[in-house]
Design a protein around this motif. Structure first.
Motif, PDB file in Angstrom:
ATOM      1  N   CYS A   1       0.823  -1.213   0.000  1.00 57.96           N
ATOM      2  CA  CYS A   1       0.000   0.000   0.000  1.00 57.96           C
ATOM      3  C   CYS A   1       0.853   1.255   0.000  1.00 57.96           C
ATOM      4  N   GLU A   2       1.958   1.247   0.756  1.00 56.74           N
ATOM      5  CA  GLU A   2       2.866   2.392   0.767  1.00 56.74           C
ATOM      6  C   GLU A   2       3.386   2.688  -0.638  1.00 56.74           C
ATOM      7  N   LEU A   3       3.780   1.654  -1.370  1.00 60.02           N
ATOM      8  CA  LEU A   3       4.292   1.866  -2.722  1.00 60.02           C
ATOM      9  C   LEU A   3       3.196   2.388  -3.642  1.00 60.02           C
ATOM     10  N   VAL A   4       2.008   1.831  -3.548  1.00 55.59           N
ATOM     11  CA  VAL A   4       0.891   2.299  -4.379  1.00 55.59           C
ATOM     12  C   VAL A   4       0.603   3.768  -4.093  1.00 55.59           C
ATOM     13  N   LEU A   5       0.523   4.127  -2.828  1.00 50.91           N
ATOM     14  CA  LEU A   5       0.241   5.520  -2.470  1.00 50.91           C
ATOM     15  C   LEU A   5       1.355   6.444  -2.966  1.00 50.91           C
ATOM     16  N   ASP A   6       2.579   5.970  -2.922  1.00 49.98           N
ATOM     17  CA  ASP A   6       3.708   6.762  -3.402  1.00 49.98           C
ATOM     18  C   ASP A   6       3.578   7.024  -4.902  1.00 49.98           C
ATOM     19  N   ILE A   7       3.316   5.991  -5.660  1.00 46.84           N
ATOM     20  CA  ILE A   7       3.192   6.139  -7.107  1.00 46.84           C
ATOM     21  C   ILE A   7       1.993   7.011  -7.464  1.00 46.84           C
ATOM     22  N   ALA A   8       0.929   6.902  -6.682  1.00 42.66           N
ATOM     23  CA  ALA A   8      -0.281   7.690  -6.931  1.00 42.66           C
ATOM     24  C   ALA A   8      -0.168   9.128  -6.454  1.00 42.66           C
ATOM     25  N   GLY A   9       0.928   9.479  -5.796  1.00 39.24           N
ATOM     26  CA  GLY A   9       1.084  10.837  -5.271  1.00 39.24           C
ATOM     27  C   GLY A   9       0.262  11.101  -4.036  1.00 39.24           C
TER      28      GLY A   9
END
Length: 436
Positions: A413-421
């Motif tokens: 989830c951390e990586l997804v949120l990072d990529i999504a800004g």
């Protein structure tokens, strides 16, 4: 807690869907909901006990990392902030029970590894001493404050825990002569116990602080775990800032800074080596007697994770050289298979890559294409479960360990949120220099 968590999951998943599409959002939703729906138990005192997943205990390390993707909405969601504060208070209470323990029970029921030869409390599930077990609660308390301005979790128990942590780390700077900590496990593999009747391998003074076990819960080869010491320096910076700005405790602030300086000098003098191909890099472990382990374990804190935990920027020269080493044939945990390539760990079977390490790899690069590649790797290696696992076989992701591992879900989830800004909490860089 379902009265607010369901709405939160729908809201954040909707934001992810708008940025990254339905296929990513579908897996994100299940992983994001997992921690909120499956791991939390409110205790009679108002604190929250948090399962790591398929083991009925609360790890100080895991419970902080599991909450990382929720920090980013804590400022606008009171329920999230309340949850983080309740977990933080439970962590601080556990440190008061035993600062050497890594995992705890929800009540003094004596569950866990009570056949170990060590000073066990009925509250303690396992007493493997790891530096990061004390760093992560400090990180959660600090992150909650910086994200929300909240201070109700930073009262006298936190002040007392901070003093305990500093005192323990000072004691373990001279493990040979000052420490009473011992641990032997007579019914497990060698990685579950310490040599020399529970004292661990011999060490010399370095200025760094000793640990018996790695973040993977495996015994250290040498007593000074370098990423653990680096994380301790970061945590001591947090304690100093909180002592100055919240606790009004100049003595605590000075003690934290002084110890941080000692650990930093120790890392600078003993924690790096000159590699013939990569130049100056961080060792994973050293003993102060001239020996060093050159590898990186998949679990966190790792050498790979140093920018994520707040130590340095991704383009820091020593970190960059270390990262090149980590993703090379010289690192024995770097694994390349037909399904994925990434970091493995002696803690899991051979050629098993950790999703946590894949997520950390993405969170510590500024290369958008690399982030996307790693996201797609994680999506393609979930064995059709829409959940992350502890590890999976590099050639066959349907072969995996731990069907339920909440920390891995959180790091996805951390990586997804990072990529999504959508990651709003960024840690300050603590390091000035790793050279004396």
């Amino acid at each position: 807690m379902a009265h607010w968590t369901d709405g939160l999951v729908r809201e954040v998943t909707g934001d992810v869907r708008a940025e990254l599409g339905t296929s990513v959002a579908r897996v994100f939703e299940r992983c994001y909901a997992d921690t909120l729906g499956s791991t939390l138990t409110e205790l009679p005192d108002g604190t929250v006990f948090m399962l790591t997943g398929d083991i009925p205990a609360m790890w100080l390390r895991d419970s902080t990392a599991q909450l990382a993707p929720y920090l980013h909405v804590a400022a606008r969601h009171r329920g999230v902030a309340d949850l983080l504060a309740a977990v933080s208070r439970r962590q601080i209470d556990y440190i008061a029970v035993d600062p050497y323990a890594n995992a705890f029970n929800s009540a003094p029921n004596g569950h866990g590894h009570h056949a170990d030869l060590t000073e066990m409390s009925p509250w303690v599930w396992e007493r493997k001493y790891e530096i990061d077990s004390l760093c992560f609660p400090v990180q959660l308390a600090y992150d909650l404050w910086t994200a929300t301005g909240r201070t109700d979790h930073l009262g006298e128990p936190f002040r007392s825990a901070a003093r305990t942590i500093i005192g323990l780390w000072r004691t373990e700077q001279d493990h040979e002569n000052r420490s009473r900590y011992r641990l032997q496990r007579l019914d497990g593999p060698a990685s579950d116990t310490l040599t020399r009747e529970g004292r661990g391998p011999e060490t010399a003074l370095t200025g760094m602080t000793w640990a018996g076990f790695r973040p993977s819960d495996d015994a250290c080869t040498y007593g000074y775990n370098v990423p653990g010491n680096i994380f301790a320096i970061v945590a001591l910076g947090y304690i100093a800032q909180l002592a100055d700005e919240v606790l009004d405790d100049a003595v605590l602030a000075a003690d934290a800074r002084s110890l941080g300086d000692e650990l930093e000098a120790g890392v600078a003098r003993y924690g790096t080596v000159v590699h013939p191909e990569f130049g100056e890099i961080y060792a994973y472990e050293v003993d102060g007697l001239g020996n060093a382990v050159l590898l990186d374990d998949a679990n966190m804190p790792s050498l790979l994770s140093l920018p994520y935990i707040g130590w340095c920027a991704p383009d820091d020269p020593i970190y960059s050289a270390t990262r090149s080493f980590v993703f090379s044939e010289h690192n024995p945990t770097f694994t390349v298979g037909t399904a994925a390539r990434g970091l493995s760990s002696p803690h899991t079977p051979p050629r098993h890559i950790w999703p946590i390490a894949l997520a950390v790899e993405g969170l510590t690069t500024d290369d958008a294409a690399e982030k996307e590649r790693l996201l797609q790797t994680l999506l393609a290696t979930d064995a059709g479960t829409s959940l992350m696992h502890e590890s999976f076989h590099a050639d066959d992701p349907s072969t995996f360990t731990r069907a339920w591992f909440s920390w891995a879900n959180a790091m996805f989830c951390e990586l997804v949120l990072d990529i999504a800004g959508l990651r709003t909490v960024e840690r300050q860089r603590a390091v000035r220099s790793t050279r004396p």
